[in-house]
Motif scaffolding. Structure first.
Motif, PDB file in Angstrom:
ATOM      1  N   ILE A   1      23.363  32.191  44.364  1.00  0.00           N
ATOM      2  CA  ILE A   1      24.051  30.986  44.821  1.00  0.00           C
ATOM      3  C   ILE A   1      25.541  31.222  45.036  1.00  0.00           C
ATOM      4  N   GLU A   2      26.184  31.777  44.052  1.00  0.00           N
ATOM      5  CA  GLU A   2      27.634  31.983  44.103  1.00  0.00           C
ATOM      6  C   GLU A   2      27.951  33.438  43.836  1.00  0.00           C
TER       7      GLU A   2
ATOM      8  N   THR B   1      31.442  36.352  43.485  1.00  0.00           N
ATOM      9  CA  THR B   1      32.881  36.586  43.427  1.00  0.00           C
ATOM     10  C   THR B   1      33.170  37.997  43.907  1.00  0.00           C
TER      11      THR B   1
ATOM     12  N   LYS C   1      34.321  34.551  53.288  1.00  0.00           N
ATOM     13  CA  LYS C   1      33.001  34.117  52.834  1.00  0.00           C
ATOM     14  C   LYS C   1      32.366  33.206  53.878  1.00  0.00           C
TER      15      LYS C   1
ATOM     16  N   THR D   1      29.462  30.247  54.118  1.00  0.00           N
ATOM     17  CA  THR D   1      28.720  29.353  53.229  1.00  0.00           C
ATOM     18  C   THR D   1      27.809  28.428  54.031  1.00  0.00           C
TER      19      THR D   1
ATOM     20  N   TYR E   1      24.200  23.425  50.129  1.00  0.00           N
ATOM     21  CA  TYR E   1      23.179  23.780  49.147  1.00  0.00           C
ATOM     22  C   TYR E   1      22.957  22.622  48.174  1.00  0.00           C
TER      23      TYR E   1
ATOM     24  N   GLU F   1      27.840  23.993  48.107  1.00  0.00           N
ATOM     25  CA  GLU F   1      27.782  25.080  49.077  1.00  0.00           C
ATOM     26  C   GLU F   1      27.257  26.350  48.418  1.00  0.00           C
ATOM     27  N   ARG F   2      26.525  27.105  49.193  1.00  0.00           N
ATOM     28  CA  ARG F   2      26.036  28.400  48.730  1.00  0.00           C
ATOM     29  C   ARG F   2      26.653  29.483  49.601  1.00  0.00           C
ATOM     30  N   VAL F   3      27.101  30.563  48.963  1.00  0.00           N
ATOM     31  CA  VAL F   3      27.670  31.680  49.721  1.00  0.00           C
ATOM     32  C   VAL F   3      26.517  32.493  50.300  1.00  0.00           C
TER      33      VAL F   3
ATOM     34  N   PHE G   1      27.984  38.356  40.453  1.00  0.00           N
ATOM     35  CA  PHE G   1      27.107  37.196  40.638  1.00  0.00           C
ATOM     36  C   PHE G   1      26.046  37.174  39.545  1.00  0.00           C
TER      37      PHE G   1
END
Length: 238
Positions: free
Chosen positions: A71-72, A74, A85, A87, A90, A107-109, A132
């Motif tokens: 989902i996310e 970094t 990124k 997105t 979500y 939001e999902r990346v 992640f």
């Protein structure tokens, strides 16, 4: 005759070594990922190694495509590259189940793109790290993260699926093979294990002390016996 056999043997070994080294070099030429943790449902940092360009052309951009199970993410800063990124909207499964999709929508990346400030030469390598949470799953499940490598001339899609027991494809997607999930403190397992270990240690300490004291007593008793025997012999001699 022996010399000819020796020469043929050396030549055979040389060819075999060349084949092995060539195969190893080809395998290491893939975009690969190494992770700090592979346990299902754990937090990890995956480092991707990019060892070459596209048929001699320098690399200008790398896009990491994240599966829906992530989902996310970094991304780690690389001073030679800029980061962007991509997105998409979500909604968590729990929000959908509770019919609260609007309130919990986020939001999902879906992708992270590194764009080179200066193209990476084809004969040089660089690494890129993403942090992640790994999804829940069974040991042996693969989490594949396809990568698009864009070069000054041409591009390579590292997106082919790897299957256990089959030959590796030409452009495999970097992947992380999940291992067994590790119990957390919320599950209570580590706390119980620690308590049990502490109890075992506490129970065994007095026993160890008793054994050492008993052993010390035996040593002192033996020493006293030796002294007594020696004294008796001296008296008899006199």
């Amino acid at each position: 005759m022996p010399k000819r056999v020796a020469v043929l043997g050396a030549a055979t070994l040389g060819v075999t070594a060349a084949i092995v080294l060539g195969t190893a070099a080809a395998a290491s030429a893939h975009v690969e990922a190494t992770a700090t943790s592979t346990a299902a449902d754990s937090y990890t940092t995956a480092t991707f190694s990019v060892p070459h360009g596209c048929d001699g052309s320098p690399t200008t951009k790398l896009t990491f495509h994240l599966p829906e199970s992530i989902i996310e993410v970094t991304p780690t800063v690389n001073p030679n590259w800029t980061i962007t990124k991509t997105t998409e909207p979500y909604t968590s499964p729990s929000a959908s189940a509770d019919d609260e999709s609007t309130e919990h929508a986020g939001e999902r990346v879906t992708a992270v793109t590194y764009t080179a400030k200066t193209p990476l030469p084809a004969d040089e390598r660089d690494t890129f790290s993403l942090s992640f949470s790994l999804p829940d799953g069974k040991p042996g499940d693969r989490v594949e993260i396809p990568v698009t490598q864009t070069c000054a001339k041409g591009a390579t899609e590292w997106d082919q699926q790897q299957e256990d027991g089959k030959a590796e494809p030409e452009h495999p997607a970097p992947s992380i093979v999940l291992t067994k999930a590790v119990a957390t403190e919320a599950d209570g397992d580590p706390v119980e294990a620690t308590t049990a270990a502490s109890e075992t240690s506490t129970d065994s300490d007095p026993d160890l002390v008793g054994r050492f004291l008993g052993l010390g007593g035996l040593v002192l008793g033996a020493a006293a016996l030796v002294v007594a025997v020696a004294s008796t012999r001296r008296r008899v001699t006199k």
